[in-house]
Design a protein around this motif. Sequence first.
Motif, PDB file in Angstrom:
ATOM      1  N   ARG A   1       0.931  -1.403  -0.142  1.00  0.00           N
ATOM      2  CA  ARG A   1       0.082  -0.095  -0.239  1.00  0.00           C
ATOM      3  C   ARG A   1       0.934   1.299  -0.096  1.00  0.00           C
ATOM      4  N   LEU A   2       2.111   1.258   0.685  1.00  0.00           N
ATOM      5  CA  LEU A   2       2.858   2.525   0.758  1.00  0.00           C
ATOM      6  C   LEU A   2       3.336   2.808  -0.658  1.00  0.00           C
ATOM      7  N   ALA A   3       3.841   1.630  -1.326  1.00  0.00           N
ATOM      8  CA  ALA A   3       4.473   1.900  -2.714  1.00  0.00           C
ATOM      9  C   ALA A   3       3.338   2.140  -3.687  1.00  0.00           C
ATOM     10  N   ARG A   4       2.091   1.781  -3.555  1.00  0.00           N
ATOM     11  CA  ARG A   4       1.166   2.290  -4.258  1.00  0.00           C
ATOM     12  C   ARG A   4       0.807   3.786  -4.025  1.00  0.00           C
ATOM     13  N   ILE A   5       0.792   4.236  -2.667  1.00  0.00           N
ATOM     14  CA  ILE A   5       0.807   5.676  -2.427  1.00  0.00           C
ATOM     15  C   ILE A   5       1.953   6.367  -3.128  1.00  0.00           C
TER      16      ILE A   5
ATOM     17  N   ALA B   1       8.549   4.391  -4.518  1.00  0.00           N
ATOM     18  CA  ALA B   1       7.827   3.312  -4.958  1.00  0.00           C
ATOM     19  C   ALA B   1       8.723   1.978  -5.111  1.00  0.00           C
ATOM     20  N   LEU B   2       9.944   2.127  -5.879  1.00  0.00           N
ATOM     21  CA  LEU B   2      10.645   1.088  -6.126  1.00  0.00           C
ATOM     22  C   LEU B   2      11.417   0.640  -5.190  1.00  0.00           C
ATOM     23  N   LYS B   3      11.708   1.577  -4.392  1.00  0.00           N
ATOM     24  CA  LYS B   3      12.658   1.392  -3.158  1.00  0.00           C
ATOM     25  C   LYS B   3      11.726   0.181  -2.277  1.00  0.00           C
ATOM     26  N   VAL B   4      10.652   0.514  -1.930  1.00  0.00           N
ATOM     27  CA  VAL B   4       9.612  -0.037  -1.097  1.00  0.00           C
ATOM     28  C   VAL B   4       9.470  -1.564  -1.915  1.00  0.00           C
ATOM     29  N   LEU B   5       9.185  -1.459  -3.156  1.00  0.00           N
ATOM     30  CA  LEU B   5       8.862  -2.896  -3.752  1.00  0.00           C
ATOM     31  C   LEU B   5      10.164  -3.735  -3.563  1.00  0.00           C
ATOM     32  N   GLU B   6      11.457  -3.033  -3.757  1.00  0.00           N
ATOM     33  CA  GLU B   6      12.671  -3.787  -3.617  1.00  0.00           C
ATOM     34  C   GLU B   6      12.719  -4.427  -2.174  1.00  0.00           C
TER      35      GLU B   6
ATOM     36  N   PHE C   1       0.877   0.454 -10.488  1.00  0.00           N
ATOM     37  CA  PHE C   1       2.166  -0.176 -10.864  1.00  0.00           C
ATOM     38  C   PHE C   1       2.315  -0.406 -12.450  1.00  0.00           C
ATOM     39  N   ALA C   2       1.303   0.031 -13.295  1.00  0.00           N
ATOM     40  CA  ALA C   2       1.264  -0.186 -14.718  1.00  0.00           C
ATOM     41  C   ALA C   2       2.323   0.706 -15.110  1.00  0.00           C
ATOM     42  N   PRO C   3       2.698   1.924 -14.852  1.00  0.00           N
ATOM     43  CA  PRO C   3       3.578   2.843 -15.385  1.00  0.00           C
ATOM     44  C   PRO C   3       5.152   2.099 -15.159  1.00  0.00           C
ATOM     45  N   LEU C   4       5.184   1.221 -14.204  1.00  0.00           N
ATOM     46  CA  LEU C   4       6.454   0.391 -14.017  1.00  0.00           C
ATOM     47  C   LEU C   4       6.678  -0.868 -14.790  1.00  0.00           C
ATOM     48  N   THR C   5       5.740  -1.247 -15.638  1.00  0.00           N
ATOM     49  CA  THR C   5       5.697  -2.502 -16.272  1.00  0.00           C
ATOM     50  C   THR C   5       7.098  -2.906 -16.952  1.00  0.00           C
ATOM     51  N   ASP C   6       7.878  -1.645 -17.571  1.00  0.00           N
ATOM     52  CA  ASP C   6       8.976  -1.982 -18.343  1.00  0.00           C
ATOM     53  C   ASP C   6      10.285  -1.643 -17.606  1.00  0.00           C
ATOM     54  N   ASN C   7       9.937  -1.279 -16.370  1.00  0.00           N
ATOM     55  CA  ASN C   7      11.243  -0.860 -15.433  1.00  0.00           C
ATOM     56  C   ASN C   7      11.803  -2.024 -14.952  1.00  0.00           C
ATOM     57  N   PRO C   8      13.150  -2.173 -15.042  1.00  0.00           N
ATOM     58  CA  PRO C   8      14.134  -3.354 -14.896  1.00  0.00           C
ATOM     59  C   PRO C   8      13.930  -3.765 -13.293  1.00  0.00           C
ATOM     60  N   ARG C   9      13.917  -2.560 -12.434  1.00  0.00           N
ATOM     61  CA  ARG C   9      13.875  -2.842 -11.002  1.00  0.00           C
ATOM     62  C   ARG C   9      12.477  -3.572 -10.670  1.00  0.00           C
ATOM     63  N   PHE C  10      11.407  -2.939 -11.156  1.00  0.00           N
ATOM     64  CA  PHE C  10      10.098  -3.431 -11.076  1.00  0.00           C
ATOM     65  C   PHE C  10      10.046  -5.042 -11.379  1.00  0.00           C
ATOM     66  N   GLN C  11      10.624  -5.078 -12.672  1.00  0.00           N
ATOM     67  CA  GLN C  11      10.543  -6.655 -13.240  1.00  0.00           C
ATOM     68  C   GLN C  11      11.420  -7.543 -12.266  1.00  0.00           C
ATOM     69  N   ALA C  12      12.381  -7.178 -11.580  1.00  0.00           N
ATOM     70  CA  ALA C  12      13.241  -8.010 -10.722  1.00  0.00           C
ATOM     71  C   ALA C  12      12.404  -8.061  -9.535  1.00  0.00           C
ATOM     72  N   ALA C  13      11.804  -7.385  -9.051  1.00  0.00           N
ATOM     73  CA  ALA C  13      10.817  -7.474  -7.867  1.00  0.00           C
ATOM     74  C   ALA C  13       9.800  -8.323  -7.914  1.00  0.00           C
ATOM     75  N   VAL C  14       9.511  -8.396  -9.296  1.00  0.00           N
ATOM     76  CA  VAL C  14       8.160  -9.196  -9.639  1.00  0.00           C
ATOM     77  C   VAL C  14       8.597 -10.514  -9.544  1.00  0.00           C
ATOM     78  N   ARG C  15       9.803 -10.867 -10.265  1.00  0.00           N
ATOM     79  CA  ARG C  15      10.441 -11.827 -10.515  1.00  0.00           C
ATOM     80  C   ARG C  15      10.906 -12.789  -9.025  1.00  0.00           C
ATOM     81  N   ALA C  16      11.166 -12.147  -8.226  1.00  0.00           N
ATOM     82  CA  ALA C  16      11.571 -12.253  -6.864  1.00  0.00           C
ATOM     83  C   ALA C  16      10.441 -12.873  -5.940  1.00  0.00           C
ATOM     84  N   LEU C  17       9.272 -12.513  -6.356  1.00  0.00           N
ATOM     85  CA  LEU C  17       7.886 -12.720  -5.708  1.00  0.00           C
ATOM     86  C   LEU C  17       7.195 -13.940  -6.540  1.00  0.00           C
ATOM     87  N   LEU C  18       7.742 -14.293  -7.759  1.00  0.00           N
ATOM     88  CA  LEU C  18       7.202 -15.450  -8.285  1.00  0.00           C
ATOM     89  C   LEU C  18       7.297 -16.722  -7.436  1.00  0.00           C
ATOM     90  N   PRO C  19       6.237 -17.723  -7.615  1.00  0.00           N
ATOM     91  CA  PRO C  19       6.582 -18.817  -6.934  1.00  0.00           C
ATOM     92  C   PRO C  19       7.528 -19.625  -7.529  1.00  0.00           C
TER      93      PRO C  19
END
Length: 166
Positions: A110-114, A124-129, A148-166
Amino acid sequence: MKGVIEMFQCSPVMLRRQRVWLSGACMAAMCCNHAFAQTMEEADEKFAAQDWRGAVADYRAVLADDSENAQAWFNLAHALHQLEDYKGARDAYQSALDAGYTPAARARVRLARIHMSLGDEESALKVLEELAATGGPSGRALEATAEFAPLTDNPRFQAAVRALLP
């Protein structure tokens, strides 16, 4: 009576001598505790009814007496978020985390969304990391979050998403 003796660390004889003072002190303590419980209960009722302005006022009253109440901070942040007071929500979510709110991952998302609502992608990226490092919701859930739609192509966002995939 035993609880009162322990609370004031005195003997029953001292209590009888100090009855008038003790009665006033006990009444004040009981009133304060009742007022706190009633205010938190009222805040929660307003929150559940989506009376965001009323909930904000009541949670602020609770926090004036108990600034370490992590749940009150989190609920205040959510109510402020609903009122689109993003700066207030940001500060309250951070206070919830500082007070030990659990699950912390929920508050971090929620903090990252804010931060995104405030146009602060870097924060937002720091919180997601942090979230990726400590664990949180599925990376798919982050990808599906509108803020988070504007971050879709951001490598840092992509890395955070990958780290949270099962």
